[in-house]
Design an enzyme around this catalytic site. Structure first.
Site, PDB file in Angstrom:
ATOM      1  N   CYS A 198       0.823  -1.380  -0.325  1.00  0.00           N
ATOM      2  CA  CYS A 198       0.001   0.082   0.084  1.00  0.00           C
ATOM      3  C   CYS A 198       0.878   0.968   0.014  1.00  0.00           C
ATOM      4  O   CYS A 198       0.155   2.747  -0.307  1.00  0.00           O
ATOM      5  CB  CYS A 198      -1.028   0.489   1.192  1.00  0.00           C
ATOM      6  SG  CYS A 198      -2.216  -1.316   1.192  1.00  0.00           S
ATOM      7  N   HIS A 212      -2.388   6.910   2.758  1.00  0.00           N
ATOM      8  CA  HIS A 212      -3.722   5.847   2.486  1.00  0.00           C
ATOM      9  C   HIS A 212      -5.219   5.146   2.589  1.00  0.00           C
ATOM     10  O   HIS A 212      -4.682   5.456   4.452  1.00  0.00           O
ATOM     11  CB  HIS A 212      -2.786   4.679   3.116  1.00  0.00           C
ATOM     12  CG  HIS A 212      -2.787   2.750   2.261  1.00  0.00           C
ATOM     13  ND1 HIS A 212      -3.467   2.837   1.440  1.00  0.00           N
ATOM     14  CD2 HIS A 212      -2.412   1.967   3.333  1.00  0.00           C
ATOM     15  CE1 HIS A 212      -3.843   1.637   1.307  1.00  0.00           C
ATOM     16  NE2 HIS A 212      -3.879   0.805   2.170  1.00  0.00           N
ATOM     17  N   ASN A 231     -10.125  -0.633   0.917  1.00  0.00           N
ATOM     18  CA  ASN A 231      -8.206  -0.172   0.893  1.00  0.00           C
ATOM     19  C   ASN A 231      -8.283  -0.732  -0.454  1.00  0.00           C
ATOM     20  O   ASN A 231      -8.659  -2.081  -0.965  1.00  0.00           O
ATOM     21  CB  ASN A 231      -7.892  -1.310   1.824  1.00  0.00           C
ATOM     22  CG  ASN A 231      -6.266  -1.553   1.348  1.00  0.00           C
ATOM     23  OD1 ASN A 231      -6.081  -0.644   1.014  1.00  0.00           O
ATOM     24  ND2 ASN A 231      -6.014  -1.359   2.972  1.00  0.00           N
TER      25      ASN A 231
END
Ligand code: ACO
Length: 331
Positions: free
Chosen positions: A113, A255, A285
């Site tokens: 990520c 993020h 996500n």
């Protein structure tokens, strides 16, 4: 004054399929209330059988090139961040370059990520060092292909999508562009978030598939604890390098892993909620795509304005982390 890389254009691509918490409730032992309270997620986008990481990346990359007012032949380099490549061989950038119509160099960058910010730093550094004019940076994921649909601790979190920026070179001056960055990785934590099988350490076999080792596994609580610390330390290191105080940041683009991680990190950094870009509610996500999706959304709806300071910070598998401070706008 050395040259600087600024964001000249952006684009995003999301699959049409929407997986709501209600649909998950019908499939696994969970509730909408639990998911919203623990993660902030209400729905996520899911790739159809025809969507792949490359097809989403092609759409996002082409949109970014168009928005920058360029044509594909102007792009000198493609850096593609993903944790869900098109195939093991060749790299996803090869598929994406062909789809967009590029013949420049390309490489994939795997940093979970944190991948998009890593790619931004790598691309901007190569743009400046190599005197390139335009570099395309893409974050693209189809995480729905690697989560175990029966694992309620992971399948509720992840979504699919892609977003991209074109970096262009400005000669000297202190105008818009990448001002400072911080990259890191604590490899002692590799086991916290991993897909065990499919690489040289554990090649895929019938037994690895039977054991579910081709699926993502995560020690959620420990990832959570480390994530907040990583984001805060990395963001602060970046601000220090630029000589900028957190109070001067116009937009914090974290993020999008969990609304509670975002809330804890922004509170510790002293950045107000109204200056924090959060879209996890709709997309979950999306790993390497999450920061550019949030950036593209805020740029398109006019929240990001020329001259503003944008702080992006990501963390994930590895555990790797990355932050970047940008002055938004074009020279
Ligand atoms: N629905 C209902 N209950 C659930 C669910 C669910 N979907 N998932 C877990 N539970 C249960 C657990 O079984 C546990 O039950 P128990 O107490 O009876 O054992 C209870 O809820 C609490 O579980 P925890 O894991 O402690 O829940 P937590 O509050 O930590 O939330 C979560 C879990 C959402 C995964 C959280 O830990 C998290 O977000 N972690 C960080 C994840 C992250 O950021 N990952 C991405 C990194 S990005 C990358 O690189 C891909």
């Amino acid at each position: 004054m050395s040259d600087r890389a600024y964001v000249a254009g952006w684009g995003a691509a999301l699959p049409d399929g929407v997986l709501t918490n209600a649909a998950l409730e019908a499939r696994i032992d969970t509730t909408d209330a639990w998911i919203v309270e623990r993660t902030g997620i209400r729905e996520r986008r899911v790739a159809s059988a025809d969507d792949t990481t490359a097809s989403l990346a092609i759409a996002a990359g082409a949109a970014a090139i168009k928005r920058a007012g360029l044509t594909p032949d102007a792009i000198d380099l493609l850096v593609l961040a993903t944790a869900t490549p098109e195939q093991p061989i060749p790299h996803t950038g090869a598929f994406v370059g062909e789809g967009i119509g590029l013949r420049c160099g390309s490489f994939d960058l795997a940093a979970g990520c944190a991948g998009f910010v890593y790619a931004l730093v790598a691309g901007s550094s190569m743009l400046v060092a190599g005197g390139l004019d335009h570099v395309l940076i893409i974050g693209a994921e189809t995480l729905s292909r690697i989560v175990n649909p029966e694992d309620r601790s992971t399948c509720i979190l992840f979504g699919d999508g892609s977003a991209a920026v074109v970096l262009s070179r400005a000669s000297g001056g202190d105008g818009p562009g990448l001002l400072a960055w911080d990259l890191g990785c604590d490899g002692s934590a590799v086991g916290l978030l991993e897909i065990r099988a499919g690489g040289s350490r554990m090649p895929t076999t019938a037994a690895t598939v039977a054991d579910g080792d081709h699926y993502l596994r995560m020690a959620g609580q420990e990832v959570f604890r480390r994530a907040v610390r990583a984001v805060v330390d990395s963001a602060e290191a970046t601000l220090d390098r630029a000589g900028v105080d957190a109070s001067s940041v116009d937009w914090f683009v974290p993020h999008q892993a969990n609304a509670r991680i975002i809330e804890a990190a922004r509170t510790r950094l002293g950045i107000p909620a109204e200056k924090t870009i959060v879209n996890i509610e709709h997309y979950g996500n999306t790993s390497a795509a999450s920061i550019p999706l949030a950036l593209a959304e805020a740029a398109s709806d006019g929240r990001l304005q020329p001259g503003q300071l944008v702080l992006a910070s990501g963390f994930g598998a590895g555990m790797a982390w990355a932050s970047a401070l940008l002055r938004w706008g074009t020279p």
